[in-house]
Design a protein around this motif. Structure first.
Motif, short mmCIF file in Angstrom:
data_model
loop_
_atom_site.label_atom_id
_atom_site.label_comp_id
_atom_site.label_asym_id
_atom_site.label_seq_id
_atom_site.Cartn_x
_atom_site.Cartn_y
_atom_site.Cartn_z
N ILE A 5 0.83 -1.21 0.00
CA ILE A 5 0.00 0.00 0.00
C ILE A 5 0.87 1.26 0.00
CG2 ILE A 5 -1.61 1.37 1.39
CD1 ILE A 5 -2.92 -1.26 2.24
N PHE A 6 1.84 1.30 0.91
CA PHE A 6 2.64 2.51 1.02
C PHE A 6 3.66 2.64 -0.11
CE2 PHE A 6 1.17 2.11 5.47
CZ PHE A 6 0.55 3.35 5.55
N PHE A 7 4.11 1.53 -0.65
CA PHE A 7 5.00 1.58 -1.81
C PHE A 7 4.28 2.20 -3.00
CE2 PHE A 7 6.62 -0.32 -5.76
CZ PHE A 7 7.93 0.12 -5.71
N ILE A 8 3.05 1.75 -3.25
CA ILE A 8 2.26 2.32 -4.35
C ILE A 8 2.01 3.80 -4.11
CG2 ILE A 8 0.00 2.26 -5.48
CD1 ILE A 8 -0.07 -0.75 -4.95
N MET A 9 1.74 4.16 -2.87
CA MET A 9 1.48 5.55 -2.54
C MET A 9 2.72 6.42 -2.80
SD MET A 9 0.17 7.17 1.08
CE MET A 9 -1.17 5.98 1.12
N ILE A 10 3.89 5.93 -2.39
CA ILE A 10 5.13 6.68 -2.60
C ILE A 10 5.40 6.88 -4.09
CG2 ILE A 10 7.65 6.56 -2.38
CD1 ILE A 10 7.20 5.22 0.35
N VAL A 11 5.22 5.81 -4.87
CA VAL A 11 5.45 5.90 -6.32
C VAL A 11 4.48 6.89 -6.96
CG1 VAL A 11 5.35 4.62 -8.49
CG2 VAL A 11 6.43 3.58 -6.49
N PHE A 12 3.21 6.82 -6.58
CA PHE A 12 2.21 7.72 -7.16
C PHE A 12 2.52 9.17 -6.81
CE2 PHE A 12 -1.69 10.20 -6.92
CZ PHE A 12 -2.21 10.00 -8.18
N VAL A 13 2.78 9.44 -5.54
CA VAL A 13 3.09 10.81 -5.11
C VAL A 13 4.33 11.33 -5.84
CG1 VAL A 13 3.86 12.23 -3.16
CG2 VAL A 13 1.99 10.60 -2.86
N ILE A 62 14.21 8.20 -1.82
CA ILE A 62 13.26 7.79 -0.78
C ILE A 62 12.68 6.41 -1.09
CG2 ILE A 62 10.94 8.27 0.10
CD1 ILE A 62 11.70 11.19 0.24
N THR A 63 12.36 6.15 -2.36
CA THR A 63 11.82 4.85 -2.74
C THR A 63 12.83 3.73 -2.46
OG1 THR A 63 10.51 5.90 -4.49
CG2 THR A 63 10.80 3.52 -4.62
N VAL A 64 14.09 3.95 -2.83
CA VAL A 64 15.13 2.96 -2.59
C VAL A 64 15.33 2.74 -1.10
CG1 VAL A 64 17.60 2.49 -2.84
CG2 VAL A 64 16.31 3.40 -4.77
N LEU A 65 15.35 3.82 -0.32
CA LEU A 65 15.51 3.70 1.13
C LEU A 65 14.35 2.93 1.76
CD1 LEU A 65 16.85 7.27 2.06
CD2 LEU A 65 18.13 5.12 2.05
N PHE A 66 13.15 3.19 1.29
CA PHE A 66 11.98 2.50 1.83
C PHE A 66 12.05 1.00 1.55
CE2 PHE A 66 7.42 1.20 1.39
CZ PHE A 66 7.10 1.32 2.73
N ILE A 67 12.44 0.64 0.32
CA ILE A 67 12.56 -0.78 -0.03
C ILE A 67 13.65 -1.44 0.80
CG2 ILE A 67 13.17 -2.39 -1.87
CD1 ILE A 67 11.93 -0.42 -3.85
N GLY A 68 14.81 -0.77 0.89
CA GLY A 68 15.92 -1.33 1.67
C GLY A 68 15.59 -1.46 3.14
N TRP A 69 14.92 -0.45 3.69
CA TRP A 69 14.56 -0.49 5.11
C TRP A 69 13.55 -1.60 5.39
CZ3 TRP A 69 9.61 0.62 7.13
CH2 TRP A 69 9.54 0.68 8.52
N SER A 70 12.55 -1.76 4.52
CA SER A 70 11.52 -2.76 4.75
C SER A 70 12.05 -4.18 4.58
CB SER A 70 10.35 -2.54 3.79
OG SER A 70 10.77 -2.68 2.44
N ARG A 71 13.07 -4.35 3.76
CA ARG A 71 13.63 -5.68 3.53
C ARG A 71 14.77 -6.02 4.49
NH1 ARG A 71 9.46 -6.52 1.41
NH2 ARG A 71 9.05 -6.65 -0.83
N GLY A 72 15.37 -4.98 5.06
CA GLY A 72 16.57 -5.21 5.86
C GLY A 72 16.31 -5.67 7.28
N THR A 73 15.25 -5.18 7.90
CA THR A 73 14.98 -5.51 9.31
C THR A 73 13.50 -5.84 9.49
OG1 THR A 73 14.60 -3.17 9.81
CG2 THR A 73 16.83 -4.01 10.15
N GLU A 74 13.20 -6.41 10.63
CA GLU A 74 11.81 -6.72 10.97
C GLU A 74 11.16 -5.47 11.56
OE1 GLU A 74 9.85 -9.33 10.62
OE2 GLU A 74 11.38 -10.47 9.53
N GLN A 75 9.99 -5.12 11.04
CA GLN A 75 9.27 -3.95 11.54
C GLN A 75 7.86 -4.36 11.92
OE1 GLN A 75 10.32 -3.80 8.14
NE2 GLN A 75 12.37 -3.09 8.66
N ASN A 76 7.34 -3.67 12.93
CA ASN A 76 5.94 -3.92 13.28
C ASN A 76 5.05 -3.01 12.43
OD1 ASN A 76 5.78 -1.31 14.53
ND2 ASN A 76 6.70 -2.18 16.39
N GLU A 77 3.76 -3.23 12.55
CA GLU A 77 2.80 -2.50 11.72
C GLU A 77 2.88 -1.00 11.94
OE1 GLU A 77 -1.92 -1.98 11.97
OE2 GLU A 77 -1.30 -4.04 11.50
#
Length: 369
Positions: A5-13, A62-77
């Motif tokens: 959801i947030f990836f699509i939002m970032i790309v659209f914005v 920002i898109t690259v950082l978001f992808i790297g951050w989401s894949r690099g560590t475990e995050q809660n909702e």
């Protein structure tokens, strides 16, 4: 699901912010009015390219950082939601900062070049153009409220079987994550707020339909096409938003009334479907309107005498974003940066249409909690 959801939002914005200087009408550059013949002025083109380049760089980073951050560590909702909200906001603020920088550069350039010297400014009117207006009829916007009223009646009849704890907030996965004690206001809150939103859309469409169709005397044909397209497709988009919000609220209310009515998979995917529909509608709106009388249109079209132009209304625009014109009876006017409409802040009715419903919803939310 939250990541998608947030990836699509970032790309659209990102795409929207990069493209916005190119699909606003040619006679407005970073909120500043210019003559048609100056639309291809080399300095203006340079300003737009710098804006697009810087915005593109920030958006990609920002898109690259978001992808790297989401894949690099475990995050809660909560962490994903906060990050997914903050990052698009950074992109928006980057675009806004660049906008104001080039807004003041354009003001200075326009003053130094004295572009309107020797140009006659006229107000162009076409009384027959109203007959070609294809905005949706306002009564059509009242139809979704029938569903809301039916939900209110249904909820009242089934009130006794509601759970002791009523959901008051739903996370990005569609699952309730906050509750309040059972009460009439808690049970009826969603459909009541839905009615308020629906009638706000009724008011917006009605007063937009009554607003003036502003034609630029410097390029009558393209200006007419853009105004008619803007009115038609923003009306359709507003109606789609009304329908989608009605479906979402109805989905949540029915799920409250009839436990396990929908499968978990539907609860998970519904927010993504809703967002996809809205973003697709916004994209279609941008393409349909933005390609007319703008840089996306292709070759610049000039008509008649270049010594005649539409009125320079910069004095009524604060920073090129806020419109305050007591002489204009229109409640809503075309934005100068972005697509769609903004309010004429000199008309108190606009405050009632937009802020009144918001205030009511906030009051209802306070009583529910």
């Amino acid at each position: 699901m939250e990541f998608a959801i947030f990836f699509i939002m970032i790309v659209f914005v990102s795409i929207f912010q990069i493209a916005v200087p190119f699909f606003v009408k040619r006679t407005v550059v970073f909120g500043v009015t210019i003559p048609y013949e100056k639309a291809q002025y080399k300095q203006i083109i340079r300003f737009k390219r710098i804006y697009a380049t810087v915005t593109s760089f920030v958006s990609i980073l920002i898109t690259v950082l978001f992808i790297g951050w989401s894949r690099g560590t475990e995050q809660n909702e909560t962490e994903i939601v906060l990050t997914g909200i903050i990052l698009p906001f950074i992109i928006l603020m980057t675009g806004l900062t660049l906008y104001f920088y080039f807004h003041f550069k354009m003001q200075r350039l326009k003053k130094e070049q004295n572009w309107y010297s020797g140009i006659k400014q006229v107000r162009y009117a076409d009384l027959a153009l109203r007959s070609k207006d294809e905005m949706l009829p306002t009564p059509l916007f009242m139809v979704p409220s029938i569903i809301s009223i039916a939900l209110i009646i249904l909820t009242a009849s089934l009130y006794d079987q509601l759970p002791a704890q009523i959901p008051t907030h739903w996370g990005p996965d569609g699952q309730p994550d906050a509750f309040t004690d059972k009460s009439w206001m808690a049970g009826l809150g969603l459909p009541i707020m839905l009615v308020i939103l629906q009638w706000m859309f009724v008011g917006i469409n009605y007063f937009t339909k009554q607003s003036g169709i502003k034609i630029n005397a410097g390029n009558v044909s393209s200006s007419k096409l853009r105004q008619l397209s803007l009115r038609k497709y923003t009306s359709w988009f507003l109606f789609v938003v009304s329908i989608v919000i009605t479906l979402l609220f109805s989905f949540l209310q029915l799920n409250l009334l009839y436990e396990n009515l929908f499968q978990d998979s539907w609860i998970m995917i519904t927010p993504l479907i809703i967002m996809t529909i809205l973003l697709a509608g916004a994209f279609i709106l941008a393409v349909k309107v933005g390609r007319i009388d703008s840089d996306f249109e292709g070759a610049q079209v000039l008509e008649g005498n270049s010594k005649v132009e539409g009125l320079d209304e910069d004095r009524f625009w604060k920073g090129g974003l806020i419109y305050f014109n007591p002489e204009d009876p229109s409640i809503f006017v075309e934005k100068r940066f972005g697509l769609g409409w903004t309010m004429n802040f000199a008309r108190p009715v606009g405050y009632f249409i937009l802020l009144g419903p918001v205030a009511l919803i906030i009051i209802i939310s306070i009583f529910i909690v």
